[in-house]
Scaffold this active site. Structure first.
Site, mmCIF file in Angstrom:
data_model
loop_
_atom_site.group_PDB
_atom_site.id
_atom_site.type_symbol
_atom_site.label_atom_id
_atom_site.label_comp_id
_atom_site.label_asym_id
_atom_site.label_seq_id
_atom_site.Cartn_x
_atom_site.Cartn_y
_atom_site.Cartn_z
ATOM 1 N N TRP A 184 -30.213 25.555 -176.782
ATOM 2 C CA TRP A 184 -30.357 24.362 -175.943
ATOM 3 C C TRP A 184 -30.522 23.101 -176.780
ATOM 4 C CZ3 TRP A 184 -34.148 20.668 -175.170
ATOM 5 C CH2 TRP A 184 -34.104 19.943 -173.968
ATOM 6 N N ASP A 185 -31.389 23.127 -177.789
ATOM 7 C CA ASP A 185 -31.657 21.944 -178.616
ATOM 8 C C ASP A 185 -30.383 21.431 -179.280
ATOM 9 O OD1 ASP A 185 -34.990 22.099 -179.269
ATOM 10 O OD2 ASP A 185 -33.996 23.932 -178.643
ATOM 11 N N THR A 186 -29.652 22.351 -179.885
ATOM 12 C CA THR A 186 -28.429 21.957 -180.586
ATOM 13 C C THR A 186 -27.400 21.401 -179.612
ATOM 14 O OG1 THR A 186 -28.748 23.583 -182.353
ATOM 15 C CG2 THR A 186 -26.505 22.803 -181.988
#
Length: 238
Positions: A184-186
């Protein structure tokens, strides 16, 4: 609850001991930044009493709010849900083990106040002060090199669990994210950069939490996610 200046999200899954430390530390540091804040604990199907602990905190503090799920949603989905529920115009989140030194929290929030759309701590800038095993260090650097090379990101550390957002700007992005867990972060950072968002990255002091390991299937899973996102962006045009 009235609209707040800052919402801090703490995602947690079966880590009540860390949560017992994270909430009081968060209350102390956030109170130094603003009077108008809330803490959302995004509790993702825990079975260790984490939800019960937060409910007790809710009774004594109007600043703490539980966002509970009976079933495991995945870290990414839990964060999306919490961001949408947030009352703050600035939304931040950090890992429950407080691996990133919380003294960086004022800097994180100030980056958004100064005009950044997204701010993120970085463990991979020259000035960063990190401590973790050699295996994790190699895996992290290799992963981030691949993200830069394949997905065209200009950032150095995509997975540091210490980020803040302008809520109004980030809502359109999270509706496009397909990853429901660690990628999710990437995906968020890559999609935001492609839209021309201003992303501030700054060095942090970071210590690996107890019990955190890198498994071979995680490494392969991350690699597959990079290629899948490249396909979505360049071929299917999602």
């Amino acid at each position: 609850m009235a609209v707040s200046d800052v919402t801090a999200i703490i995602p947690v899954f079966n880590d009540r001991p860390a949560l017992e430390r994270a909430i009081p530390v968060s209350l102390e540091i956030l109170a130094q930044i603003t009077d108008e804040f809330e803490i959302i604990v995004a509790e993702d199907g825990s079975t260790d009493g984490s939800a019960t602990f937060v409910r007790e905190y809710e009774k004594n503090s109007s600043k703490v709010r539980l966002l509970h799920s009976d079933e495991r949603l995945g870290r990414g989905t839990a964060l999306n849900r919490a961001i949408r529920e947030a009352q703050g115009s600035i939304v931040c989140y950090y890992d429950v083990d407080l691996a990133t030194d919380m003294h960086h929290l004022p800097e994180l929030i100030e980056a958004i106040r100064s005009g950044a759309d997204i701010a993120t701590g970085s463990r991979l800038l020259p000035e960063s002060d990190i401590r973790r095993t050699e295996g994790r260090e190699i895996a992290s650097r290799s992963y981030n090199i691949l993200v830069r090379a394949i997905l065209g990101s200009r950032l150095f550390d995509h997975q540091c669990g210490f980020k803040a957002f302008n809520k109004a700007k980030i809502l359109p992005i999270i509706s496009t994210i397909r990853s429901n867990h660690w990628f999710w972060d990437t995906e968020l950072l890559v999609r935001a950069q492609r839209r021309g968002y201003t992303v501030t990255e700054f060095p942090v002091r970071w210590r690996a939490g107890k019990g955190t390991t890198v498994r071979l299937k995680d490494v392969f899973g991350m690699g597959s996610s990079i290629l899948r996102l490249w396909w979505q962006i360049h071929v299917s045009k999602d």
